[in-house]
Write a protein that holds these residues in place. Structure first.
Motif, PDB file in Angstrom:
ATOM      1  N   GLU A 192       0.811  -1.221   0.000  1.00 41.21           N
ATOM      2  CA  GLU A 192       0.000   0.000   0.000  1.00 41.21           C
ATOM      3  C   GLU A 192       0.843   1.269   0.000  1.00 41.21           C
ATOM      4  OE1 GLU A 192      -2.841  -0.083   3.114  1.00 41.21           O
ATOM      5  OE2 GLU A 192      -3.894  -1.853   2.341  1.00 41.21           O
ATOM      6  N   ASN A 193       2.139   1.141   0.314  1.00 45.14           N
ATOM      7  CA  ASN A 193       3.031   2.300   0.284  1.00 45.14           C
ATOM      8  C   ASN A 193       3.990   2.257  -0.900  1.00 45.14           C
ATOM      9  OD1 ASN A 193       2.046   3.406   2.789  1.00 45.14           O
ATOM     10  ND2 ASN A 193       3.207   1.813   3.873  1.00 45.14           N
ATOM     11  N   GLY A 194       3.751   1.322  -1.803  1.00 40.43           N
ATOM     12  CA  GLY A 194       4.645   1.155  -2.929  1.00 40.43           C
ATOM     13  C   GLY A 194       4.391   2.146  -4.051  1.00 40.43           C
ATOM     14  N   LEU A 195       5.212   2.029  -5.086  1.00 41.59           N
ATOM     15  CA  LEU A 195       5.144   2.949  -6.224  1.00 41.59           C
ATOM     16  C   LEU A 195       3.810   2.836  -6.958  1.00 41.59           C
ATOM     17  CD1 LEU A 195       6.499   4.928  -8.220  1.00 41.59           C
ATOM     18  CD2 LEU A 195       7.453   2.936  -9.394  1.00 41.59           C
ATOM     19  N   VAL A 196       3.372   1.612  -7.215  1.00 42.31           N
ATOM     20  CA  VAL A 196       2.133   1.422  -7.965  1.00 42.31           C
ATOM     21  C   VAL A 196       0.937   1.911  -7.163  1.00 42.31           C
ATOM     22  CG1 VAL A 196       0.576  -0.327  -8.906  1.00 42.31           C
ATOM     23  CG2 VAL A 196       3.010  -0.456  -9.389  1.00 42.31           C
ATOM     24  N   ALA A 197       0.917   1.638  -5.864  1.00 43.82           N
ATOM     25  CA  ALA A 197      -0.200   2.098  -5.029  1.00 43.82           C
ATOM     26  C   ALA A 197      -0.309   3.618  -5.044  1.00 43.82           C
ATOM     27  CB  ALA A 197      -0.036   1.595  -3.604  1.00 43.82           C
ATOM     28  N   LYS A 198       0.819   4.295  -5.127  1.00 44.28           N
ATOM     29  CA  LYS A 198       0.808   5.763  -5.120  1.00 44.28           C
ATOM     30  C   LYS A 198       0.230   6.341  -6.411  1.00 44.28           C
ATOM     31  CE  LYS A 198       4.671   6.490  -1.930  1.00 44.28           C
ATOM     32  NZ  LYS A 198       6.048   7.028  -1.780  1.00 44.28           N
ATOM     33  N   LEU A 199       0.126   5.534  -7.441  1.00 50.19           N
ATOM     34  CA  LEU A 199      -0.429   6.037  -8.701  1.00 50.19           C
ATOM     35  C   LEU A 199      -1.835   6.593  -8.508  1.00 50.19           C
ATOM     36  CD1 LEU A 199       0.708   3.292 -11.245  1.00 50.19           C
ATOM     37  CD2 LEU A 199       1.611   5.617 -11.025  1.00 50.19           C
ATOM     38  N   THR A 200      -2.603   5.981  -7.601  1.00 56.43           N
ATOM     39  CA  THR A 200      -3.985   6.414  -7.414  1.00 56.43           C
ATOM     40  C   THR A 200      -4.283   6.968  -6.023  1.00 56.43           C
ATOM     41  OG1 THR A 200      -4.593   4.127  -6.855  1.00 56.43           O
ATOM     42  CG2 THR A 200      -4.932   4.824  -9.139  1.00 56.43           C
ATOM     43  N   ASN A 201      -3.294   6.941  -5.110  1.00 58.18           N
ATOM     44  CA  ASN A 201      -3.577   7.506  -3.784  1.00 58.18           C
ATOM     45  C   ASN A 201      -2.715   8.713  -3.434  1.00 58.18           C
ATOM     46  OD1 ASN A 201      -1.058   6.552  -2.950  1.00 58.18           O
ATOM     47  ND2 ASN A 201      -1.886   4.741  -1.936  1.00 58.18           N
ATOM     48  N   HIS A 202      -1.952   9.196  -4.433  1.00 57.81           N
ATOM     49  CA  HIS A 202      -1.124  10.377  -4.180  1.00 57.81           C
ATOM     50  C   HIS A 202      -1.802  11.620  -4.758  1.00 57.81           C
ATOM     51  CE1 HIS A 202       2.478  12.751  -3.425  1.00 57.81           C
ATOM     52  NE2 HIS A 202       2.343  13.243  -4.644  1.00 57.81           N
ATOM     53  N   TYR A 203      -1.785  12.712  -3.976  1.00 56.62           N
ATOM     54  CA  TYR A 203      -2.399  13.976  -4.388  1.00 56.62           C
ATOM     55  C   TYR A 203      -1.392  15.111  -4.197  1.00 56.62           C
ATOM     56  CZ  TYR A 203      -6.901  11.546  -4.185  1.00 56.62           C
ATOM     57  OH  TYR A 203      -7.938  10.671  -4.389  1.00 56.62           O
ATOM     58  N   PHE A 204      -1.413  16.065  -5.124  1.00 51.65           N
ATOM     59  CA  PHE A 204      -0.614  17.283  -4.975  1.00 51.65           C
ATOM     60  C   PHE A 204      -1.459  18.289  -4.186  1.00 51.65           C
ATOM     61  CE2 PHE A 204       0.851  15.279  -8.908  1.00 51.65           C
ATOM     62  CZ  PHE A 204       2.216  15.199  -8.664  1.00 51.65           C
ATOM     63  N   THR A 205      -1.139  18.431  -2.925  1.00 47.36           N
ATOM     64  CA  THR A 205      -1.985  19.237  -2.038  1.00 47.36           C
ATOM     65  C   THR A 205      -1.792  20.743  -2.225  1.00 47.36           C
ATOM     66  OG1 THR A 205      -0.308  19.015  -0.303  1.00 47.36           O
ATOM     67  CG2 THR A 205      -2.108  17.419  -0.297  1.00 47.36           C
ATOM     68  N   ASN A 206      -0.700  21.156  -2.853  1.00 46.55           N
ATOM     69  CA  ASN A 206      -0.476  22.572  -3.106  1.00 46.55           C
ATOM     70  C   ASN A 206      -1.461  23.069  -4.160  1.00 46.55           C
ATOM     71  OD1 ASN A 206       0.476  25.136  -3.751  1.00 46.55           O
ATOM     72  ND2 ASN A 206       2.624  24.548  -3.489  1.00 46.55           N
ATOM     73  N   ASP A 207      -2.199  24.119  -3.827  1.00 41.05           N
ATOM     74  CA  ASP A 207      -3.206  24.637  -4.763  1.00 41.05           C
ATOM     75  C   ASP A 207      -2.615  25.013  -6.113  1.00 41.05           C
ATOM     76  OD1 ASP A 207      -4.898  24.300  -2.677  1.00 41.05           O
ATOM     77  OD2 ASP A 207      -5.458  26.407  -2.442  1.00 41.05           O
ATOM     78  N   ALA A 208      -1.352  25.412  -6.112  1.00 34.41           N
ATOM     79  CA  ALA A 208      -0.723  25.869  -7.356  1.00 34.41           C
ATOM     80  C   ALA A 208      -0.627  24.750  -8.382  1.00 34.41           C
ATOM     81  CB  ALA A 208       0.668  26.424  -7.070  1.00 34.41           C
ATOM     82  N   ALA A 209      -0.591  23.483  -7.936  1.00 34.13           N
ATOM     83  CA  ALA A 209      -0.455  22.371  -8.874  1.00 34.13           C
ATOM     84  C   ALA A 209      -1.682  22.276  -9.787  1.00 34.13           C
ATOM     85  CB  ALA A 209      -0.260  21.063  -8.105  1.00 34.13           C
ATOM     86  N   ALA A 210      -2.866  22.299  -9.207  1.00 34.78           N
ATOM     87  CA  ALA A 210      -4.089  22.187 -10.012  1.00 34.78           C
ATOM     88  C   ALA A 210      -4.273  23.410 -10.901  1.00 34.78           C
ATOM     89  CB  ALA A 210      -5.299  22.001  -9.102  1.00 34.78           C
ATOM     90  N   TYR A 211      -4.069  24.604 -10.326  1.00 40.01           N
ATOM     91  CA  TYR A 211      -4.227  25.819 -11.128  1.00 40.01           C
ATOM     92  C   TYR A 211      -3.156  25.909 -12.212  1.00 40.01           C
ATOM     93  CZ  TYR A 211      -7.626  27.512  -7.718  1.00 40.01           C
ATOM     94  OH  TYR A 211      -8.728  27.646  -6.918  1.00 40.01           O
ATOM     95  N   GLY A 212      -1.954  25.447 -11.891  1.00 42.77           N
ATOM     96  CA  GLY A 212      -0.885  25.459 -12.887  1.00 42.77           C
ATOM     97  C   GLY A 212      -1.181  24.538 -14.051  1.00 42.77           C
ATOM     98  N   LEU A 213      -1.713  23.331 -13.744  1.00 41.89           N
ATOM     99  CA  LEU A 213      -2.079  22.406 -14.805  1.00 41.89           C
ATOM    100  C   LEU A 213      -3.171  23.006 -15.684  1.00 41.89           C
ATOM    101  CD1 LEU A 213      -1.992  19.605 -16.157  1.00 41.89           C
ATOM    102  CD2 LEU A 213      -3.700  18.854 -14.478  1.00 41.89           C
ATOM    103  N   ALA A 214      -4.151  23.658 -15.058  1.00 49.01           N
ATOM    104  CA  ALA A 214      -5.234  24.289 -15.816  1.00 49.01           C
ATOM    105  C   ALA A 214      -4.676  25.375 -16.744  1.00 49.01           C
ATOM    106  CB  ALA A 214      -6.270  24.875 -14.871  1.00 49.01           C
ATOM    107  N   ALA A 215      -3.776  26.203 -16.218  1.00 54.06           N
ATOM    108  CA  ALA A 215      -3.211  27.291 -17.018  1.00 54.06           C
ATOM    109  C   ALA A 215      -2.381  26.761 -18.179  1.00 54.06           C
ATOM    110  CB  ALA A 215      -2.364  28.203 -16.133  1.00 54.06           C
TER     111      ALA A 215
END
Length: 428
Positions: A192-215
């Motif tokens: 559950e802490n491995g690389l593959v598990a992180k594919l779907t349970n990891h989040y970029f919590t910094n607001d700039a990540a989502a807004y940056g992707l949108a921009a």
């Protein structure tokens, strides 16, 4: 003297044209706007009459689904549910994107569910049971899907047996191989802490990540649209006006930044969604901007015509099935990541049906030659939205299948009618 007197009389009787008041000019501006709207409506009707419906039907269906479930349960459009929805579409969505390549040829790949399970099983057994480093097991799992797809593509291209027959045999073969790989281990649980598990349970919590992707996404779309417009204009080809390009980009910006805002209200930008969008965008560029992509569309328009045009038909057909197998393997790893396990029930028939339905519902033609990778995203959003809405409103799964089947049938009917209309206007 007499001429001078006549000139003075003319000046006295001549009246200067009065400057129209602002109120007098407004009706003219109103008429101009009305004419612009009428022209747009007329152009839209012409597109409908010739079968060029685009993604409008599926967008309307998606809006209807969201409005219906939001009225039934106010939590449907909550940031938490939308965030979960954005992750749930990734695994099957990646498989559907690979299927778009096959459907563009007018063919069908029935083996993607089995290939996805095989890739996940290979990864799990190598990493968990045999201690192979996770990154290496991941690469081998994806390569297993690529090899399976290439074998099927080569068989399809050389024997000229319909792809659905070749891949039906592949469905049974790869499913049997998956069961053999798992062996007595009916289920393999992933770290559950491995690389593959992180594919779907990891989040970029910094607001700039989502807004940056949108921009970045909106900027790239505008840049590519602008360059395409300039290229078409220079070649004296039909092209969109700069105002229309700006309006379309503005609409996309509203959707992108609203999505970023909602994601940031829960846990931030999911890593799975970021990977999904990047993969879809890259494959879209390959399909629509490269020589290989144009060959795929050409084969969808007619294999014999493509062969007479000296296209390497066998090579393109093999490559298309290889892409489908690779994307099935990647999607299978994301599905395994979501539940952190691989079992003998992985790659079920429901997975295959959902992947095919997503591509077709999104607007990819069953007759070949029409569709994009983004159509699979739209179709997957509809299917997963229905599933999520059913779960949140405690509706039986049987109803979900009936609704999804109805939407799929409607999409196929629209596709058929659109093709007939295009043939009638000499566009197919």
């Amino acid at each position: 003297m007499v001429k001078a007197m006549h000139d003075m009389a003319d000046k006295e009787t001549r009246t200067e044209p009065a400057t129209p008041a602002p109120e007098a000019r407004r009706p003219h501006r109103g008429r101009a706007v009305a004419r612009a709207v009428e022209n747009w409506v007329a152009a839209f009707r012409r597109r409908l009459s010739t079968g060029e419906v685009g993604s409008l039907p599926i967008v309307l269906v998606l809006a209807a689904v969201w409005i219906t479930f939001q009225s039934l349960n106010e939590n449907f459009l909550s940031p938490r549910n939308l965030s979960n929805l954005s992750v749930d579409i990734v695994g099957t969505g990646l498989i559907a994107v690979g299927l778009v390549f096959v459907l563009l040829l007018g063919e069908l790949d029935l083996s993607v569910g089995s290939i996805s399970a095989l890739a996940a099983a290979v990864f799990a057994v190598l990493n968990v049971n045999n201690g192979v480093p996770e990154w290496l097991a991941l690469i081998i799992g994806v390569l297993a899907g690529t090899v399976a797809g290439t074998v099927q593509g080569f068989s399809f291209a050389r024997t000229r047996v319909p792809a659905f027959v070749v891949t039906l045999a592949g469905l049974l073969t790869w499913n049997g191989l998956m069961l053999y790989v798992l062996g007595t281990s009916a289920t393999v649980n992933l770290d559950e802490n491995g690389l593959v598990a992180k594919l779907t349970n990891h989040y970029f919590t910094n607001d700039a990540a989502a807004y940056g992707l949108a921009a970045v996404g909106v900027g790239l779309v505008f840049l590519m649209s602008y360059l395409d417009r300039r290229r078409r204009k220079a070649a004296d080809m039909p092209h969109r006006s700069l105002k229309e390009t700006a309006v379309r980009t503005g609409g996309l910006a509203v959707i992108a930044f609203t999505s970023a805002y909602l994601l940031n209200r829960f846990q931030g930008l999911p890593l799975a969604l970021l990977i999904f969008l990047v993969v879809v965008a890259v494959l879209d560029v390959i399909l629509r901007r490269t020589h290989y992509g144009r060959q795929v569309y050409a084969l969808g328009g007619g294999v014999e015509a493509a062969r007479r045009a000296s296209l390497s038909v066998a090579r393109v057909q093999t490559a298309v099935l290889a892409v489908s197998g690779t994307m099935a393997a990647v999607g299978g790893l994301f599905l395994a990541s979501r539940i952190t396990s691989v079992s003998q029930g992985s790659g079920s028939s429901i997975l295959l049906l959902n992947a095919i339905a997503a591509a077709v519902i999104g607007g990819t033609s069953l007759f070949g030659g029409r569709g994009t990778t983004w159509s699979a995203v739209l179709g997957m959003l509809v299917i997963q939205s229905i599933a999520s809405g059913m779960a949140i409103t405690d509706t039986p799964a049987a109803v979900q299948f009936m609704i999804t089947g109805g939407v799929l049938f409607a999409a196929v009917v629209i596709d058929s009618l659109s093709r007939r209309s295009q043939e009638a206007h000499g566009r197919a």
